[in-house]
Enzyme design. Structure first.
Site, PDB file in Angstrom:
ATOM      1  N   PRO A  10       0.652  -1.110   0.078  1.00 39.27           N
ATOM      2  CA  PRO A  10      -0.030   0.016  -0.002  1.00 39.27           C
ATOM      3  C   PRO A  10       0.909   1.252  -0.032  1.00 39.27           C
ATOM      4  O   PRO A  10       1.888   1.291   0.796  1.00 39.27           O
ATOM      5  CB  PRO A  10      -0.761  -0.111   1.411  1.00 39.27           C
ATOM      6  CG  PRO A  10      -0.097  -1.055   2.303  1.00 39.27           C
ATOM      7  CD  PRO A  10       0.557  -2.227   1.144  1.00 39.27           C
ATOM      8  N   ASN A  11       0.237   2.193  -0.721  1.00 39.91           N
ATOM      9  CA  ASN A  11       0.852   3.570  -0.867  1.00 39.91           C
ATOM     10  C   ASN A  11       2.287   3.917  -1.878  1.00 39.91           C
ATOM     11  O   ASN A  11       2.646   4.738  -1.749  1.00 39.91           O
ATOM     12  CB  ASN A  11       1.031   4.307   0.428  1.00 39.91           C
ATOM     13  CG  ASN A  11      -0.200   4.166   1.112  1.00 39.91           C
ATOM     14  OD1 ASN A  11      -1.238   4.686   0.787  1.00 39.91           O
ATOM     15  ND2 ASN A  11      -0.287   3.789   2.504  1.00 39.91           N
ATOM     16  N   ARG A  18       5.265  11.052  -2.515  1.00 32.74           N
ATOM     17  CA  ARG A  18       4.767  10.705  -1.095  1.00 32.74           C
ATOM     18  C   ARG A  18       5.978  11.008  -0.277  1.00 32.74           C
ATOM     19  O   ARG A  18       7.079  10.402  -0.255  1.00 32.74           O
ATOM     20  CB  ARG A  18       4.338   9.246  -1.161  1.00 32.74           C
ATOM     21  CG  ARG A  18       4.355   8.732   0.278  1.00 32.74           C
ATOM     22  CD  ARG A  18       4.188   7.310   0.333  1.00 32.74           C
ATOM     23  NE  ARG A  18       3.893   6.799   1.699  1.00 32.74           N
ATOM     24  CZ  ARG A  18       4.076   5.450   2.048  1.00 32.74           C
ATOM     25  NH1 ARG A  18       4.712   4.672   1.269  1.00 32.74           N
ATOM     26  NH2 ARG A  18       3.716   5.190   3.487  1.00 32.74           N
ATOM     27  N   TYR A  23      10.839   9.079   1.560  1.00 31.95           N
ATOM     28  CA  TYR A  23      11.167   7.783   0.772  1.00 31.95           C
ATOM     29  C   TYR A  23      11.674   8.387  -0.711  1.00 31.95           C
ATOM     30  O   TYR A  23      11.820   7.414  -1.469  1.00 31.95           O
ATOM     31  CB  TYR A  23       9.644   7.463   0.587  1.00 31.95           C
ATOM     32  CG  TYR A  23       8.939   7.007   1.534  1.00 31.95           C
ATOM     33  CD1 TYR A  23       9.579   5.783   2.203  1.00 31.95           C
ATOM     34  CD2 TYR A  23       7.654   7.579   2.030  1.00 31.95           C
ATOM     35  CE1 TYR A  23       8.733   5.216   3.261  1.00 31.95           C
ATOM     36  CE2 TYR A  23       7.051   6.958   3.035  1.00 31.95           C
ATOM     37  CZ  TYR A  23       7.643   5.814   3.763  1.00 31.95           C
ATOM     38  OH  TYR A  23       7.022   5.383   4.837  1.00 31.95           O
ATOM     39  N   ASN A  74       8.003  -5.557  -0.535  1.00 31.78           N
ATOM     40  CA  ASN A  74       7.808  -4.323   0.301  1.00 31.78           C
ATOM     41  C   ASN A  74       6.656  -4.044   0.784  1.00 31.78           C
ATOM     42  O   ASN A  74       5.650  -3.668  -0.271  1.00 31.78           O
ATOM     43  CB  ASN A  74       8.357  -3.031  -0.406  1.00 31.78           C
ATOM     44  CG  ASN A  74       8.325  -1.651   0.697  1.00 31.78           C
ATOM     45  OD1 ASN A  74       7.693  -1.954   1.380  1.00 31.78           O
ATOM     46  ND2 ASN A  74       9.011  -0.741   0.002  1.00 31.78           N
ATOM     47  N   ALA A  77       2.885  -0.566   5.168  1.00 28.51           N
ATOM     48  CA  ALA A  77       2.519  -0.662   6.473  1.00 28.51           C
ATOM     49  C   ALA A  77       1.849  -1.896   7.052  1.00 28.51           C
ATOM     50  O   ALA A  77       1.840  -2.388   8.082  1.00 28.51           O
ATOM     51  CB  ALA A  77       1.416   0.208   6.552  1.00 28.51           C
ATOM     52  N   GLU A  98      12.380  -9.132   2.988  1.00 29.99           N
ATOM     53  CA  GLU A  98      11.510  -7.963   3.558  1.00 29.99           C
ATOM     54  C   GLU A  98      12.215  -6.779   2.962  1.00 29.99           C
ATOM     55  O   GLU A  98      13.649  -6.701   3.292  1.00 29.99           O
ATOM     56  CB  GLU A  98      11.459  -8.191   4.789  1.00 29.99           C
ATOM     57  CG  GLU A  98      10.712  -6.925   5.381  1.00 29.99           C
ATOM     58  CD  GLU A  98      10.391  -6.935   7.055  1.00 29.99           C
ATOM     59  OE1 GLU A  98      10.365  -8.065   7.645  1.00 29.99           O
ATOM     60  OE2 GLU A  98      10.257  -5.756   7.392  1.00 29.99           O
ATOM     61  N   HIS A 100      12.409  -2.471   2.859  1.00 28.34           N
ATOM     62  CA  HIS A 100      11.908  -1.128   3.043  1.00 28.34           C
ATOM     63  C   HIS A 100      12.812  -0.058   2.435  1.00 28.34           C
ATOM     64  O   HIS A 100      14.091  -0.027   2.646  1.00 28.34           O
ATOM     65  CB  HIS A 100      11.693  -0.993   4.352  1.00 28.34           C
ATOM     66  CG  HIS A 100      10.915  -1.838   5.131  1.00 28.34           C
ATOM     67  ND1 HIS A 100       9.411  -1.859   4.664  1.00 28.34           N
ATOM     68  CD2 HIS A 100      11.130  -3.037   5.919  1.00 28.34           C
ATOM     69  CE1 HIS A 100       9.011  -3.114   5.470  1.00 28.34           C
ATOM     70  NE2 HIS A 100       9.821  -3.659   5.899  1.00 28.34           N
ATOM     71  N   ARG A 107      12.440   4.854  13.084  1.00 34.95           N
ATOM     72  CA  ARG A 107      11.313   5.550  12.800  1.00 34.95           C
ATOM     73  C   ARG A 107      10.418   5.205  14.325  1.00 34.95           C
ATOM     74  O   ARG A 107      10.880   4.723  15.164  1.00 34.95           O
ATOM     75  CB  ARG A 107      10.829   5.186  11.522  1.00 34.95           C
ATOM     76  CG  ARG A 107      11.433   5.814  10.500  1.00 34.95           C
ATOM     77  CD  ARG A 107      10.735   5.578   9.113  1.00 34.95           C
ATOM     78  NE  ARG A 107       9.753   6.313   8.989  1.00 34.95           N
ATOM     79  CZ  ARG A 107       8.689   5.948   8.049  1.00 34.95           C
ATOM     80  NH1 ARG A 107       8.911   4.936   7.104  1.00 34.95           N
ATOM     81  NH2 ARG A 107       7.576   7.092   7.755  1.00 34.95           N
ATOM     82  N   ARG A 111       6.933   0.686  13.893  1.00 36.28           N
ATOM     83  CA  ARG A 111       7.492   0.152  12.653  1.00 36.28           C
ATOM     84  C   ARG A 111       8.575  -0.717  12.928  1.00 36.28           C
ATOM     85  O   ARG A 111       9.267  -1.185  12.088  1.00 36.28           O
ATOM     86  CB  ARG A 111       8.112   1.382  11.687  1.00 36.28           C
ATOM     87  CG  ARG A 111       6.890   2.263  11.167  1.00 36.28           C
ATOM     88  CD  ARG A 111       7.702   3.442  10.279  1.00 36.28           C
ATOM     89  NE  ARG A 111       6.459   4.593  10.280  1.00 36.28           N
ATOM     90  CZ  ARG A 111       5.595   4.745   9.236  1.00 36.28           C
ATOM     91  NH1 ARG A 111       5.157   3.767   8.595  1.00 36.28           N
ATOM     92  NH2 ARG A 111       4.842   5.578   9.408  1.00 36.28           N
TER      93      ARG A 111
HETATM   94  C1  DQA Z   1       8.089   1.310   4.066  1.00 35.36           C
HETATM   95  C2  DQA Z   1       8.124   1.426   5.735  1.00 35.36           C
HETATM   96  C3  DQA Z   1       6.534   1.204   5.944  1.00 35.36           C
HETATM   97  O1  DQA Z   1       6.673   1.417   7.735  1.00 35.36           O
HETATM   98  C4  DQA Z   1       5.700   2.274   5.397  1.00 35.36           C
HETATM   99  O2  DQA Z   1       4.422   1.905   6.258  1.00 35.36           O
HETATM  100  C5  DQA Z   1       5.489   2.196   4.140  1.00 35.36           C
HETATM  101  C6  DQA Z   1       6.962   2.126   3.568  1.00 35.36           C
HETATM  102  C7  DQA Z   1       9.200   1.600   3.421  1.00 35.36           C
HETATM  103  O3  DQA Z   1       9.548   1.163   2.249  1.00 35.36           O
HETATM  104  O4  DQA Z   1       9.976   2.243   4.124  1.00 35.36           O
HETATM  105  O5  DQA Z   1       4.586   2.494   3.607  1.00 35.36           O
HETATM  106  O6  DQA Z   1       7.672   0.102   3.814  1.00 35.36           O
END
Ligand code: DQA
Length: 147
Positions: A10-11, A18, A23, A74, A77, A98, A100, A107, A111
């Protein structure tokens, strides 16, 4: 030929605009192009997928069985909340990294918790867009040694 699935949660479709201070300004399309170049140099195939929906991510993990040798995930959240994604990775037993962009450990406390990490080969975080290629090399190295 070795095939790797990059799966984004997501996102992450909003990368580039964003929270660029967290990021970066690289879009997911740019990252995909970077990974396709890296894959061509390494003689492997890669596919990219992104969804904002947990169920769609689960379906993509299930569908990866028999098609992909590894997954770079990735989960955004959902990393911090989704027992279902953790179970899906265990169920398909495909080596998964995994990933990020940000250093989640620097952070907010929420997280620091990851359901994915329990079932992942390893975790790469904090290196921004470059982390996608680092994850590719880490996964290919693993696949080479486990053959
Ligand atoms: C993320 C880190 C997550 O905590 C966050 O919710 C994201 C992006 C990252 O790529 O740094 O959506 O996965």
């Amino acid at each position: 030929m070795t095939a790797i699935l990059f799966l984004n949660g997501p996102n992450l479709n909003l990368l580039g605009t964003r929270q660029p201070e967290v990021y970066g300004r690289t879009t997911l399309k740019d990252i995909e192009a970077m990974c396709r170049d890296a894959a061509a140099q390494r003689n492997v195939t890669v596919e990219f997928a992104q969804s904002n929906h947990e169920g769609a991510l689960l379906d993509a993990i299930h569908a990866a069985r028999g098609t992909y040798d590894g997954i770079i995930l990735n989960a955004g959240a959902y990393t911090h909340t989704s027992v279902a994604l953790m179970d899906a990775i265990s169920s398909v037993a495909i080596p998964t990294i995994e990933l990020h962009l940000s250093n989640v450990h620097a952070r907010e406390a929420f997280r620091h918790q990851s359901y994915i990490a329990r079932v992942a080969l390893g975790v790469i975080c904090g290196f921004g867009a470059r982390g996608y290629v680092l994850a590719l090399d880490a996964l290919l190295g693993h696949l080479e040694t486990t053959g």
